[in-house]
Design a protein around this motif. Structure first.
Motif: not given
Length: 257
Positions: A204, A233, A235
């Protein structure tokens, strides 16, 4: 395209065939990830890197894979609720690669690299970002789904879909004479250990604006540019996208060498 994929899944189709490039595949992958209906990649777009990684070489070959292929699960990257099958980037990486590719056929790789480097040095502006809460002044942030090559421009052809991590690279702009260092690194083909490139693997990573504000920034997802709210974000999901591949597709390492 994503809506039609949802409709197909709801109607119990055996697979969802998608003709297009990498950006189209990324959009449909978000519908199929975590499910049982596989994606059949039909290379019919400007860039078909994901199809190449799955050893699907042409439209005719895709028809053969539909008839006799096997189902495998591969990993994908996500940023928020968006899915990417190859890579995502913020800043100048997309411009660098596109500029080089646009001129490479006419003037050769080295001259095209020189043109791209000089264009960045003249026109580029650094970004003030945080990467995993660490302030950074950067030309670009690149996040790859799987392992890519070592050079600054080696962000097109993936080495492997294996592993559990994202390939994270920050092209730094906080060093003295950073513009000249950037040009030098690009011309020399410097690898991940270059003084202007930080590279690491992570499951991540979060990218935000250094002043702490929130706002939309342009992000290139598999070649398609979208405006996404910060913080970004990223991931990497475990192998969860079912895909149809040729019977001869490599084993569990999913190497694309």
């Amino acid at each position: 395209m994503a809506d039609r994929a949802r409709e197909g899944v709801a109607n119990g189709v055996d697979f969802v065939g998608v003709a297009g490039g990498d950006g189209t595949m990324g959009g449909v992958a978000g519908v199929l990830v975590g499910g049982a209906v596989p994606l059949l990649v039909i290379p019919a777009g400007t860039r078909n890197h994901f199809a190449g990684d799955l050893d699907v070489t042409s439209i005719a070959h895709a028809a053969e894979v539909a008839a006799r292929g096997q189902v495998r699960s591969v990993s994908v990257g996500q940023i928020g609720d968006r899915t990417f099958v190859n890579n995502a980037s913020v800043g100048l990486y997309p411009a660098l690669v596109r500029h080089r590719e646009r001129h490479e056929g006419a003037v050769g790789k080295r001259r095209a690299t020189l043109r791209a480097a000089m264009a960045v040095a003249r026109q580029g502006r650094p970004l003030l970002l945080t990467v995993d809460d660490r302030p950074r002044q950067a030309w670009a942030v690149f996040v790859g789904n799987g392992r890519y090559g070592d050079g600054p421009f080696a962000v097109v052809n993936r080495e492997s879909l294996a592993g559990a991590d994202l390939d994270v690279r920050v092209l730094r702009a906080d060093r003295r004479l950073s513009r000249l260092r950037l040009v030098g690194a690009l011309l020399a083909g410097a690898g991940a250990r270059s003084q202007v490139i930080d590279a690491w693997a992570a499951s991540e990573v979060e990218v935000g604006l250094a002043d702490g504000t929130r706002g939309p920034v342009p992000v290139a997802l598999d070649g398609e540019v979208a405006s996404i709210e910060t913080p970004l974000r990223f991931r990497r999901l475990p192998p969860s996208l079912p895909v149809l591949v040729p019977p001869s597709f490599p084993g569990s390492d999913l190497s694309t060498g």
